[in-house]
Design a protein around this motif. Structure first.
Motif, mmCIF file in Angstrom:
data_model
loop_
_atom_site.group_PDB
_atom_site.id
_atom_site.type_symbol
_atom_site.label_atom_id
_atom_site.label_comp_id
_atom_site.label_asym_id
_atom_site.label_seq_id
_atom_site.Cartn_x
_atom_site.Cartn_y
_atom_site.Cartn_z
ATOM 1 N N VAL A 11 1.218 -3.421 -3.547
ATOM 2 C CA VAL A 11 1.845 -4.636 -3.010
ATOM 3 C C VAL A 11 3.328 -4.401 -2.749
ATOM 4 C CG1 VAL A 11 2.438 -7.035 -3.519
ATOM 5 C CG2 VAL A 11 0.156 -6.167 -4.084
ATOM 6 N N MET A 12 4.011 -3.764 -3.690
ATOM 7 C CA MET A 12 5.442 -3.503 -3.504
ATOM 8 C C MET A 12 5.688 -2.578 -2.316
ATOM 9 S SD MET A 12 7.047 -5.311 -5.678
ATOM 10 C CE MET A 12 8.684 -4.583 -5.535
ATOM 11 N N THR A 69 -1.356 -2.383 -0.008
ATOM 12 C CA THR A 69 -2.155 -3.199 -0.932
ATOM 13 C C THR A 69 -3.588 -2.702 -0.978
ATOM 14 O OG1 THR A 69 -0.779 -5.138 -0.490
ATOM 15 C CG2 THR A 69 -2.949 -5.533 -1.451
ATOM 16 N N ASP A 121 3.921 -2.504 0.448
ATOM 17 C CA ASP A 121 3.818 -3.337 1.649
ATOM 18 C C ASP A 121 5.061 -4.195 1.839
ATOM 19 O OD1 ASP A 121 1.393 -2.415 2.497
ATOM 20 O OD2 ASP A 121 0.231 -3.977 1.508
ATOM 21 N N ILE A 122 5.591 -4.721 0.743
ATOM 22 C CA ILE A 122 6.811 -5.536 0.835
ATOM 23 C C ILE A 122 7.968 -4.699 1.343
ATOM 24 C CG2 ILE A 122 8.521 -6.799 -0.532
ATOM 25 C CD1 ILE A 122 6.215 -7.747 -2.316
ATOM 26 N N GLU A 123 8.081 -3.461 0.858
ATOM 27 C CA GLU A 123 9.167 -2.593 1.291
ATOM 28 C C GLU A 123 9.043 -2.266 2.782
ATOM 29 O OE1 GLU A 123 12.583 -0.342 1.217
ATOM 30 O OE2 GLU A 123 11.789 -1.764 -0.254
ATOM 31 N N LYS A 138 1.034 -3.075 7.703
ATOM 32 C CA LYS A 138 1.710 -3.985 6.784
ATOM 33 C C LYS A 138 0.832 -4.396 5.604
ATOM 34 C CE LYS A 138 4.740 -5.956 10.337
ATOM 35 N NZ LYS A 138 5.178 -7.209 11.029
ATOM 36 N N ARG A 139 -0.466 -4.106 5.652
ATOM 37 C CA ARG A 139 -1.384 -4.444 4.564
ATOM 38 C C ARG A 139 -1.987 -3.197 3.916
ATOM 39 N NH1 ARG A 139 0.882 -8.392 5.489
ATOM 40 N NH2 ARG A 139 0.111 -10.479 6.010
ATOM 41 N N ARG A 177 7.741 -4.164 5.080
ATOM 42 C CA ARG A 177 8.158 -5.348 5.840
ATOM 43 C C ARG A 177 9.671 -5.480 5.861
ATOM 44 N NH1 ARG A 177 4.060 -8.459 2.422
ATOM 45 N NH2 ARG A 177 2.073 -7.884 3.356
ATOM 46 N N LEU A 178 10.318 -5.159 4.740
ATOM 47 C CA LEU A 178 11.775 -5.242 4.687
ATOM 48 C C LEU A 178 12.413 -4.216 5.607
ATOM 49 C CD1 LEU A 178 12.351 -5.764 0.843
ATOM 50 C CD2 LEU A 178 12.576 -7.464 2.664
#
Length: 269
Positions: free
Chosen positions: A247-248, A108, A250-252, A104-105, A254-255
């Motif tokens: 960063v985007m 980034t 990692d966000i994707e 998840k990181r 998580r989603l």
């Protein structure tokens, strides 16, 4: 640095546009394409920090040698081995980051790491615009070669002992590794499309090699001023793209994980 100093190097070595294109294009691609696979297999079997240090040392010596080049052929030989630095760094460093950071990181971390590419390109143009104007491209290459050698010596002190791993836990030799990669690529349609897309995206990036030449030769602009402007644009937008992209990503992730957990409530998340 060949990009930042392109007008000066072409004039000093009496290169044609075709020779310059071959130097910054085909020579780099052929070298990196082979050396990345070879260095990647070494990073699977031996200390990754030592592999990185060896790559930086080779880069430094060849950068210094590039400053002594007096002909197209000599520059081709020196530049061919310059690509081994990135070929050694990327596979080994990405493998280290993948182990150090959770999934998840990881995006980034990768984004911050790959900020080094636009930072390097931007700084090379700035150096060409500042140091190049005062000391010339050869002196700049000499200085970078010495600095790189010092950095390689420090990197060699970082230890990662992989010889303690069982043989089955370490990577295979070069040929088996390459055959395994080809089997994976051949059996994964999405991966093949991603590779093709990545290649096509870099066809556009290759035009940067001639941007400064066009502005200087066709538009009559000053080489040092153009180098400084291109360097500043690379530093700002290149680094932003790498950081934001990581960063985007990692966000994707998580989603996607969140949606998967919602659909399959019984699965551990």
């Amino acid at each position: 640095m060949l990009l930042g100093f392109s007008p000066q190097i072409i004039k000093d070595l009496a290169l044609s546009n075709a020779q310059y294109g071959f130097l910054v294009g085909a020579v780099w691609v052929l070298s990196f394409g082979f050396m990345a696979l070879f260095m990647g297999t070494l990073a699977d079997r031996f200390s990754r920090t030592r592999v990185i240090a060896a790559g930086v040392l080779i880069w430094s010596l060849c950068t210094w040698a590039s400053g002594h080049a007096q002909s197209f052929e000599q520059m081709v030989v020196a530049h061919f081995f310059v690509a081994s630095r990135e070929a050694a760094l990327v596979p080994a460093a990405v493998a280290l980051l993948a182990e150090l950071f959770a999934e998840k990181r990881r995006g980034t971390a990768m984004g911050l790491f790959f900020m080094g590419i636009p930072l390097g390109i931007g700084c090379s143009f700035l150096l060409a615009g500042v140091l190049g104007a005062m000391h010339g491209w050869r002196t700049t290459f000499y200085v970078l070669g010495v600095i790189g050698t010092a950095i390689a010596s420090l990197l060699a002190l970082l230890k990662e002992e992989r010889s303690q791993l069982a043989p089955q836990e370490r990577g295979a030799a070069f040929v088996p590794q390459v055959l395994a990669v080809l089997r994976i690529v051949g059996g994964d349609r999405a991966l093949r499309f991603m590779i093709v897309g990545f290649v096509m995206a870099h066809l556009v990036f290759a035009s940067l090699s001639f941007t400064q030449l066009w502005l200087v030769n066709e538009r009559g602009m000053g080489a040092t001023g153009i180098a400084t402007r291109i360097g500043a644009l690379q530093l700002v937008f290149g680094t932003l793209g790498a950081a934001v992209g990581g960063v985007m990503g990692d966000i994707e992730i998580r989603l996607v994980v969140g949606r998967s957990c919602t659909v399959r409530l019984s699965s551990p998340c």
